[in-house]
Design a protein around this motif. Structure first.
Motif, short mmCIF file in Angstrom:
data_model
loop_
_atom_site.label_atom_id
_atom_site.label_comp_id
_atom_site.label_asym_id
_atom_site.label_seq_id
_atom_site.Cartn_x
_atom_site.Cartn_y
_atom_site.Cartn_z
N THR A 223 46.21 38.43 43.92
CA THR A 223 45.84 38.31 42.51
C THR A 223 44.38 38.64 42.27
O THR A 223 43.95 38.77 41.14
N ASN A 224 43.61 38.78 43.34
CA ASN A 224 42.20 39.13 43.21
C ASN A 224 41.96 40.43 43.95
O ASN A 224 41.69 40.45 45.14
N LEU A 225 42.09 41.52 43.22
CA LEU A 225 42.01 42.83 43.87
C LEU A 225 40.64 43.08 44.46
O LEU A 225 40.52 43.78 45.46
N SER A 226 39.60 42.52 43.87
CA SER A 226 38.27 42.76 44.40
C SER A 226 38.09 42.14 45.78
O SER A 226 37.21 42.52 46.53
N ALA A 227 38.95 41.18 46.12
CA ALA A 227 38.88 40.56 47.43
C ALA A 227 39.57 41.41 48.49
O ALA A 227 39.46 41.16 49.67
N THR A 228 40.31 42.41 48.05
CA THR A 228 40.98 43.29 49.01
C THR A 228 40.34 44.66 48.97
O THR A 228 39.39 44.93 49.67
N ALA B 61 50.64 45.56 60.31
CA ALA B 61 49.49 45.34 61.18
C ALA B 61 48.49 46.47 61.04
O ALA B 61 47.26 46.25 61.01
N GLY B 62 48.98 47.70 60.95
CA GLY B 62 48.09 48.83 60.74
C GLY B 62 47.35 48.75 59.42
O GLY B 62 46.15 49.03 59.34
N LEU B 63 48.06 48.32 58.36
CA LEU B 63 47.41 48.17 57.06
C LEU B 63 46.38 47.05 57.08
O LEU B 63 45.36 47.12 56.39
N GLY B 64 46.64 46.01 57.89
CA GLY B 64 45.66 44.94 58.02
C GLY B 64 44.34 45.43 58.58
O GLY B 64 43.27 45.04 58.11
N LYS B 65 44.40 46.30 59.56
CA LYS B 65 43.18 46.88 60.13
C LYS B 65 42.46 47.73 59.10
O LYS B 65 41.23 47.73 59.01
N VAL B 66 43.23 48.47 58.30
CA VAL B 66 42.63 49.31 57.26
C VAL B 66 41.91 48.45 56.23
O VAL B 66 40.79 48.76 55.81
N ARG B 67 42.53 47.35 55.82
CA ARG B 67 41.89 46.46 54.84
C ARG B 67 40.55 45.96 55.37
O ARG B 67 39.57 45.90 54.63
N GLY B 68 40.53 45.60 56.63
CA GLY B 68 39.29 45.12 57.22
C GLY B 68 38.20 46.17 57.23
O GLY B 68 37.03 45.89 56.93
N ALA B 69 38.58 47.41 57.55
CA ALA B 69 37.61 48.50 57.58
C ALA B 69 37.06 48.78 56.19
O ALA B 69 35.85 49.04 56.02
N ILE B 70 37.92 48.70 55.17
CA ILE B 70 37.47 48.96 53.80
C ILE B 70 36.56 47.84 53.32
O ILE B 70 35.54 48.09 52.66
N ARG B 71 36.92 46.60 53.64
CA ARG B 71 36.06 45.48 53.23
C ARG B 71 34.67 45.61 53.85
O ARG B 71 33.67 45.32 53.22
N GLU B 72 34.63 46.03 55.10
CA GLU B 72 33.35 46.20 55.77
C GLU B 72 32.52 47.27 55.07
O GLU B 72 31.31 47.08 54.84
N ALA B 73 33.15 48.38 54.71
CA ALA B 73 32.44 49.44 54.00
C ALA B 73 32.04 48.98 52.60
O ALA B 73 30.97 49.32 52.09
N GLN B 74 32.92 48.19 51.96
CA GLN B 74 32.66 47.71 50.60
C GLN B 74 31.43 46.82 50.53
O GLN B 74 30.69 46.84 49.55
N SER B 75 31.21 46.04 51.58
CA SER B 75 30.07 45.11 51.58
C SER B 75 28.78 45.76 52.08
O SER B 75 27.74 45.11 52.10
N ASN B 76 28.86 47.03 52.47
CA ASN B 76 27.68 47.71 52.99
C ASN B 76 26.83 48.18 51.83
O ASN B 76 27.19 49.10 51.10
N SER B 77 25.67 47.57 51.63
CA SER B 77 24.81 47.90 50.49
C SER B 77 24.02 49.18 50.70
O SER B 77 23.38 49.68 49.78
N ASN B 78 24.06 49.72 51.91
CA ASN B 78 23.27 50.92 52.20
C ASN B 78 24.07 52.21 52.01
O ASN B 78 23.62 53.29 52.39
N ASN B 79 25.29 52.09 51.43
CA ASN B 79 26.13 53.26 51.20
C ASN B 79 26.31 54.08 52.49
O ASN B 79 26.10 55.27 52.53
N GLN B 80 26.72 53.38 53.54
CA GLN B 80 26.96 54.05 54.81
C GLN B 80 28.01 55.13 54.64
O GLN B 80 29.00 54.96 53.94
#
Length: 484
Positions: A53-58, A106-125
């Motif tokens: 229900t909270n898309l910004s968290a995903t 399980a594969g989608l779970g890894k993808v979600r984690g990778a996107i969250r990591e990029a999403q929180s990167n303030s340096n626009n990696q």
């Protein structure tokens, strides 16, 4: 009394003690393994789908919108602990074998984690991509979008149900203002993202064409919805009987695609299609129950010659002498009000016409104008928005209840002007308040995002075909499907 010396246990005693110690160690090991298995298996075993229900968290890149609608349409959840079947204890333990669906998730779970990591990167990696790196304020989060797109290219798989015969299924016209429906259906069918193994698919495409249903099933002037709705309902009934995938998720990992105005109504033929499935629609009107948390906006694109030939490009801002331009029929309330307010004015900077004057080029007027009005007609969709982007004119989205394409990735306010019907009397005042400096920025950003709306044969990376698939990919990432 003499000294007492320690006497080692006899061999008989050792035969008793050693097995007891080994048995105790084995028992503690079994209990530890038991606890570990319960932790792993204590994830909810819902029969269908869990939706965030909270898309910004995903994986959504913009602030969450329409949260109330999403919560109201939330699918039921069933929580519990999976049953664990145990055999006679053995000294060697084996890992649980994952089902095909569990491997996909399980594969989608890894993808979600990778996107969250990029999403929180303030340096626009940025990532390894020599062709294109999204940058700038026209993207909500360039790094997250870029990472998500690259993950889609690596992993996304679409299963297309083979049932059904053209022209109603697997086909639609690729000509006219609704032609993007036929183009997309054809490109999905031959895409590298298509898989012939439904067990490996992330989403399932329902290949019926609403345009073809209207063309071949509807009886002109009959005003009967029944035959058209039955066509869609019978198709889904057939595939849900033959395959387990629709019933497993109640349609939540399935999608339909249509540009015809009647598509939302025809989708109501199957309640789960209407409520749960991803509907890729040109008619993206929230007042007609378009839900941006699961539905996808399909941009309406008119290609007069079947390609983008003659549509791309325009002069620089300094060579655009007209402030704002529009020409089109009076279809619907917004266009009627627009013509009443501005259709009979003598202001050369405000060119609002029902029909383009004789000997005047429609596309020529777009290229001479700084701003181009893209109003709703009978419905919210219109090809004018894409035409403006193609030719370097800043779009003015004059629509109520419209969800702009790719708005979970693109910040439309950075390269377009958004208005409602209430703003029509102040049209010129609003546009004149935009400074020349700000206008130039908006125009350049429009040129930057234009590639996301281009139609290529075959498709090219980051073009409209891939952006539509990316929108579907994002929505699939926001649900989790489980085995029954």
């Amino acid at each position: 009394m003499g000294l007492m010396y320690y006497r080692p246990p006899s061999s008989v005693v050792w035969l008793i003690i050693v097995p007891l110690v080994l048995l105790a160690a084995w028992y503690l090991g079994v209990q530890s393994s038991k606890n570990f298995l319960l932790v792993i298996s204590s994830q909810p075993s819902a029969k269908n789908v869990t939706t965030s229900t909270n898309l910004s968290a995903t994986v959504e890149f913009s602030p969450p919108k329409f949260a109330a609608e999403l919560e109201k349409d939330q699918l039921p959840k069933q929580d519990g602990v999976d049953h664990v079947t145990r055999k006679k204890p053995q000294m060697i333990f084996s890992k649980k074998k994952l089902s095909n669906l569990e491997r996909v998730e399980a594969g989608l779970g890894k993808v979600r984690g990778a996107i969250r990591e990029a999403q929180s990167n303030s340096n626009n990696q940025t990532f390894d991509d020599s062709e294109h790196v999204p940058r700038g304020p026209c993207y909500w989060n360039p790094s997250a979008f870029h990472r998500s797109y690259l993950e889609m290219e690596k992993h996304f798989k679409i299963y297309v149900y083979e049932e059904g015969e053209p022209p109603v299924f697997h086909y639609s016209s690729s000509e006219g203002i609704l032609g993007i429906e036929g183009i997309m259906i054809h490109q999905i069918e031959i895409s590298k993202f298509r898989t012939n193994d439904p067990e490996k698919a992330h989403v399932y495409f329902l290949p019926f064409s609403v345009f073809s249903i209207v063309s071949y099933v509807y009886v002109v002037d009959s005003h009967q919805w029944g035959p058209m709705k039955n066509t869609a309902a019978d198709y889904i009934d057939g595939i849900s009987t033959k395959y387990p995938y629709w019933n497993r998720s109640l349609g939540s990992d399935h999608f339909m695609l249509a540009c015809h105005d009647w598509a939302p109504e025809i989708s109501t033929a199957v309640p789960y299609l209407y409520k749960n499935s991803m509907r890729v629609l040109c008619n993206a009107n929230t007042s007609e129950r378009f839900n941006p948390s699961k539905d996808v906006t399909l941009p309406e694109i008119y290609l007069p010659q079947g390609t983008m030939k003659g549509l791309i490009g325009g002069p620089s801002p300094s060579q655009r002498s007209i402030l704002v331009f529009y020409a089109g029929g009076i279809h619907g309330y917004i266009r009627q009000v627009l013509m009443e307010q501005w259709g009979e004015n003598d202001d050369e900077e405000v060119q609002i016409h029902e029909y383009v004057p004789k000997n005047v080029s429609y596309y020529g007027m777009i290229r001479k104008s700084k701003f181009c009005i893209c109003p709703s007609g009978w419905e919210v969709a219109s090809p004018r928005m894409v035409e403006a982007l193609y030719m370097g004119c800043v779009p003015v989205l004059l629509k109520d209840h419209y969800v702009a394409p790719f708005s979970d990735v693109l910040n439309w306010k950075s390269f377009a002007v958004e208005m409602t019907s209430n703003d029509i009397p102040n049209l010129k005042k609003i546009l004149m308040a935009i400074s020349q400096k700000q206008y130039i920025k908006m125009q350049k950003r429009g040129l930057q995002v234009r590639r996301h709306f281009e139609v290529n044969f075959p498709p090219k990376r980051y073009d409209v075909f891939h952006m539509i698939l990316h929108s579907i990919w994002l929505r699939r990432l926001n649900i989790q499907v489980r085995d029954t």
